[in-house]
Design a protein around this motif. Structure first.
Motif, PDB file in Angstrom:
ATOM      1  N   ILE A 176      18.378   6.866 -28.990  1.00  0.00           N
ATOM      2  CA  ILE A 176      17.450   7.409 -27.995  1.00  0.00           C
ATOM      3  C   ILE A 176      17.696   8.896 -27.773  1.00  0.00           C
ATOM      4  O   ILE A 176      16.753   9.688 -27.665  1.00  0.00           O
ATOM      5  N   MET A 177      18.950   9.315 -27.733  1.00  0.00           N
ATOM      6  CA  MET A 177      19.233  10.731 -27.521  1.00  0.00           C
ATOM      7  C   MET A 177      18.851  11.567 -28.735  1.00  0.00           C
ATOM      8  O   MET A 177      18.448  12.728 -28.590  1.00  0.00           O
ATOM      9  N   ASP A 178      18.956  11.000 -29.930  1.00  0.00           N
ATOM     10  CA  ASP A 178      18.468  11.699 -31.119  1.00  0.00           C
ATOM     11  C   ASP A 178      16.965  11.924 -31.027  1.00  0.00           C
ATOM     12  O   ASP A 178      16.458  13.006 -31.346  1.00  0.00           O
ATOM     13  N   LEU A 179      16.256  10.892 -30.593  1.00  0.00           N
ATOM     14  CA  LEU A 179      14.809  11.005 -30.423  1.00  0.00           C
ATOM     15  C   LEU A 179      14.469  12.010 -29.329  1.00  0.00           C
ATOM     16  O   LEU A 179      13.494  12.757 -29.441  1.00  0.00           O
ATOM     17  N   GLY A 180      15.290  12.060 -28.289  1.00  0.00           N
ATOM     18  CA  GLY A 180      15.037  12.993 -27.189  1.00  0.00           C
ATOM     19  C   GLY A 180      15.150  14.440 -27.608  1.00  0.00           C
ATOM     20  O   GLY A 180      14.351  15.286 -27.176  1.00  0.00           O
ATOM     21  N   VAL A 181      16.121  14.755 -28.466  1.00  0.00           N
ATOM     22  CA  VAL A 181      16.280  16.130 -28.953  1.00  0.00           C
ATOM     23  C   VAL A 181      15.035  16.573 -29.703  1.00  0.00           C
ATOM     24  O   VAL A 181      14.465  17.649 -29.460  1.00  0.00           O
ATOM     25  N   GLY A 182      14.585  15.747 -30.646  1.00  0.00           N
ATOM     26  CA  GLY A 182      13.398  16.086 -31.409  1.00  0.00           C
ATOM     27  C   GLY A 182      12.145  16.130 -30.559  1.00  0.00           C
ATOM     28  O   GLY A 182      11.273  16.991 -30.764  1.00  0.00           O
ATOM     29  N   SER A 183      12.037  15.214 -29.597  1.00  0.00           N
ATOM     30  CA  SER A 183      10.859  15.188 -28.726  1.00  0.00           C
ATOM     31  C   SER A 183      10.769  16.449 -27.883  1.00  0.00           C
ATOM     32  O   SER A 183       9.664  16.940 -27.596  1.00  0.00           O
ATOM     33  N   PHE A 184      11.915  16.976 -27.483  1.00  0.00           N
ATOM     34  CA  PHE A 184      11.919  18.214 -26.716  1.00  0.00           C
ATOM     35  C   PHE A 184      11.331  19.357 -27.540  1.00  0.00           C
ATOM     36  O   PHE A 184      10.527  20.153 -27.034  1.00  0.00           O
ATOM     37  N   VAL A 185      11.697  19.424 -28.818  1.00  0.00           N
ATOM     38  CA  VAL A 185      11.168  20.471 -29.701  1.00  0.00           C
ATOM     39  C   VAL A 185       9.687  20.249 -29.969  1.00  0.00           C
ATOM     40  O   VAL A 185       8.883  21.182 -29.919  1.00  0.00           O
ATOM     41  N   PHE A 186       9.299  19.008 -30.264  1.00  0.00           N
ATOM     42  CA  PHE A 186       7.901  18.712 -30.579  1.00  0.00           C
ATOM     43  C   PHE A 186       6.997  19.017 -29.387  1.00  0.00           C
ATOM     44  O   PHE A 186       5.937  19.634 -29.547  1.00  0.00           O
ATOM     45  N   SER A 187       7.398  18.605 -28.202  1.00  0.00           N
ATOM     46  CA  SER A 187       6.567  18.853 -27.013  1.00  0.00           C
ATOM     47  C   SER A 187       6.493  20.342 -26.698  1.00  0.00           C
ATOM     48  O   SER A 187       5.455  20.832 -26.227  1.00  0.00           O
ATOM     49  N   ALA A 188       7.584  21.074 -26.959  1.00  0.00           N
ATOM     50  CA  ALA A 188       7.540  22.527 -26.776  1.00  0.00           C
ATOM     51  C   ALA A 188       6.535  23.153 -27.729  1.00  0.00           C
ATOM     52  O   ALA A 188       5.849  24.125 -27.397  1.00  0.00           O
ATOM     53  N   GLY A 189       6.418  22.584 -28.931  1.00  0.00           N
ATOM     54  CA  GLY A 189       5.429  23.072 -29.874  1.00  0.00           C
ATOM     55  C   GLY A 189       4.007  22.796 -29.413  1.00  0.00           C
ATOM     56  O   GLY A 189       3.112  23.632 -29.601  1.00  0.00           O
ATOM     57  N   VAL A 190       3.781  21.633 -28.807  1.00  0.00           N
ATOM     58  CA  VAL A 190       2.439  21.281 -28.331  1.00  0.00           C
ATOM     59  C   VAL A 190       1.952  22.298 -27.306  1.00  0.00           C
ATOM     60  O   VAL A 190       0.839  22.833 -27.409  1.00  0.00           O
ATOM     61  N   MET A 323       9.141  20.685 -37.259  1.00  0.00           N
ATOM     62  CA  MET A 323       8.727  19.803 -36.177  1.00  0.00           C
ATOM     63  C   MET A 323       7.960  20.569 -35.097  1.00  0.00           C
ATOM     64  O   MET A 323       6.943  20.100 -34.564  1.00  0.00           O
ATOM     65  N   PHE A 324       8.425  21.764 -34.795  1.00  0.00           N
ATOM     66  CA  PHE A 324       7.762  22.620 -33.810  1.00  0.00           C
ATOM     67  C   PHE A 324       6.352  22.985 -34.284  1.00  0.00           C
ATOM     68  O   PHE A 324       5.392  22.976 -33.506  1.00  0.00           O
ATOM     69  N   LEU A 325       6.212  23.296 -35.574  1.00  0.00           N
ATOM     70  CA  LEU A 325       4.908  23.640 -36.131  1.00  0.00           C
ATOM     71  C   LEU A 325       3.969  22.439 -36.120  1.00  0.00           C
ATOM     72  O   LEU A 325       2.761  22.586 -35.881  1.00  0.00           O
ATOM     73  N   LEU A 326       4.497  21.246 -36.359  1.00  0.00           N
ATOM     74  CA  LEU A 326       3.673  20.044 -36.263  1.00  0.00           C
ATOM     75  C   LEU A 326       3.169  19.852 -34.837  1.00  0.00           C
ATOM     76  O   LEU A 326       2.007  19.488 -34.618  1.00  0.00           O
ATOM     77  N   GLY A 327       4.050  20.092 -33.866  1.00  0.00           N
ATOM     78  CA  GLY A 327       3.628  20.012 -32.473  1.00  0.00           C
ATOM     79  C   GLY A 327       2.568  21.048 -32.143  1.00  0.00           C
ATOM     80  O   GLY A 327       1.601  20.767 -31.421  1.00  0.00           O
ATOM     81  N   MET A 328       2.716  22.261 -32.681  1.00  0.00           N
ATOM     82  CA  MET A 328       1.731  23.308 -32.442  1.00  0.00           C
ATOM     83  C   MET A 328       0.382  22.958 -33.067  1.00  0.00           C
ATOM     84  O   MET A 328      -0.676  23.249 -32.486  1.00  0.00           O
ATOM     85  N   SER A 329       0.404  22.340 -34.244  1.00  0.00           N
ATOM     86  CA  SER A 329      -0.856  21.944 -34.871  1.00  0.00           C
ATOM     87  C   SER A 329      -1.599  20.934 -34.015  1.00  0.00           C
ATOM     88  O   SER A 329      -2.830  20.970 -33.907  1.00  0.00           O
ATOM     89  N   LEU A 330      -0.844  20.054 -33.355  1.00  0.00           N
ATOM     90  CA  LEU A 330      -1.468  19.106 -32.436  1.00  0.00           C
ATOM     91  C   LEU A 330      -1.944  19.812 -31.170  1.00  0.00           C
ATOM     92  O   LEU A 330      -3.022  19.511 -30.641  1.00  0.00           O
ATOM     93  N   GLY A 331      -1.149  20.790 -30.690  1.00  0.00           N
ATOM     94  CA  GLY A 331      -1.544  21.545 -29.506  1.00  0.00           C
ATOM     95  C   GLY A 331      -2.804  22.358 -29.723  1.00  0.00           C
ATOM     96  O   GLY A 331      -3.621  22.525 -28.811  1.00  0.00           O
ATOM     97  N   GLN A 332      -2.987  22.878 -30.935  1.00  0.00           N
ATOM     98  CA  GLN A 332      -4.210  23.621 -31.233  1.00  0.00           C
ATOM     99  C   GLN A 332      -5.447  22.744 -31.132  1.00  0.00           C
ATOM    100  O   GLN A 332      -6.548  23.246 -30.883  1.00  0.00           O
TER     101      GLN A 332
END
Length: 392
Positions: A176-190, A323-332
């Motif tokens: 769960i904490m591994d997923l949390g680290v990545g989710s923090f980056v992905f959501s920051a990208g969004v 991962m951040f860029l993937l989040g940004m693509s979704l945010g766009q």
């Protein structure tokens, strides 16, 4: 007691030993635990809607009763699930509560012609302004829930009540904490996609130049990098425990977060489609890791120089950037206001596209090629798992 286990639980050596060589938990268990977060939100949504329809004139949602209910429905199930207590009972109770409040919500008015234009379409179209970005409630809820989970896990991991199977794994595996680290980056990208979207200035749509994007990214990164330096200085000065295989000897997560906004404009200058850039980064990085001596060096090298000492943070940055860029693509796709009611509904297709691509890629790398996810090096299976989970 094992002679290799430090005897005093208050020492730095014991605290480092406690979170070392962990294997994590299964994907099924992780998703079952985190399903309580979704059910908590559904429960809150159904109760709020039921009270609104019961008496719209007096509904406010800001009474102390609502505050107590929100604290109960969001915090108690999270505590029960993350401490491995009565998980299935908690899920059943949340589902039952959701059904109870859902039955109190009246059904939508019957439309004889379901293919007729939606009556809200005209007012929606009139309120649209190019370049306008209105707050999205679902993004606020998503980031708030993620922040609650992050804070809870970071604070709880030092206590025995928190199962170590939910803590960060050593090298390969999921938790769960591994997923949390990545989710923090992905959501920051969004939400970070807002910085690269065209802006409305004096009634005109203006796109930012590369220099303006770099300048904005630098100003965004500066406070986070300062926090990273401060954290390093403070932890070294008090001899605080640190797990070297997490990010490296001197690196920490603030450095990763701080460097991301600076590198994004460079990625945009290479290719305008962020999905292509992120996929190319992950494929090239994973190929170098798996097909060259790089992988063996990352896993087993001695920490004899500054690069080797911080190899986890330096090389995992490639995965986190993708991962951040993937989040940004979704945010766009989801951040700008939609011109029509139909266009807003069609955004679901974009989200489903990201989710489907990430899910297929994860299964391809993990179950076909046999590459396990690794948060330590942010390899391709890990990044696709995080992207698919957050898009869902």
């Amino acid at each position: 007691m094992d002679p290799l286990v430090p005897s005093d639980p208050t020492t730095k050596e014991y605290k480092e030993w406690r979170v070392s060589d962990l294997d994590g938990s299964s994907l099924t268990e992780i998703h079952m635990v985190l399903s309580t977060v979704v059910l908590s939100y559904w429960c809150w949504k159904c109760k709020t809607a039921a009270e609104f329809h019961r008496n719209p004139a007096k509904f406010s949602g800001r009474s102390w009763q609502h505050f107590v209910f929100e604290c109960t429905v969001f915090l108690v199930p999270m505590f029960m699930a993350l401490t491995d207590h009565y998980l299935y009972t908690t899920i059943a109770a949340l589902i039952g509560t959701c059904i109870y409040y859902r039955k109190q919500i009246p059904n939508a008015p019957y439309r004889a012609d379901k293919w007729a234009p939606d009556p809200r379409a005209d007012s929606f179209k009139q309120s649209f302004a190019p370049g306008k970005i209105t707050p999205k409630s679902y993004l606020s809820i998503y980031r708030a829930e993620m922040m609650l989970l992050t804070c809870f896990c970071i604070l709880a991991v030092d206590f025995n009540v928190f199962p170590l199977k939910f803590a960060k794994v050593e090298t390969f595996g999921t938790s769960i904490m591994d997923l949390g680290v990545g989710s923090f980056v992905f959501s920051a990208g969004v939400v970070g996609a807002k910085s690269v979207l065209p802006k409305r200035v004096d009634g005109k749509i203006v796109a930012l130049s590369l220099w303006q994007q770099l300048k904005a990214g630098l100003w965004t990164s500066l406070p986070v990098l300062v926090l990273g330096i401060a954290r390093f200085v403070l932890t070294e000065s008090v001899d605080y425990q640190k797990h070297a295989t997490e990010y490296g000897t001197h690196w920490n997560f603030f450095f990763t977060l701080g460097l991301l906004p600076i590198c994004v404009p460079l990625g945009l200058s290479l290719c305008g489609d962020l999905r292509v850039t992120s996929m190319a980064l992950l494929v090239v990085y994973q190929a170098l890791y798996s097909l060259t001596p790089l992988g063996n060096w990352l896993e087993h090298a001695d920490r004899t120089n500054i690069v080797a000492a911080n190899r986890e943070g330096i090389f995992s940055f490639v995965g986190y950037l993708a991962m951040f860029l993937l989040g940004m693509s979704l945010g766009q796709e989801v951040l700008p206001d939609a011109p029509t009611f139909k266009a807003r509904r069609m955004r679901l297709v974009s989200v489903l596209g990201v989710w489907t691509t990430a899910l297929i890629s994860f299964f391809l790398f993990s179950f076909v090629l046999g590459i396990e996810p690794s948060r330590r090096f942010a390899n391709a299976p890990y990044c696709f798992w995080v992207a698919g989970f957050n898009a869902a």
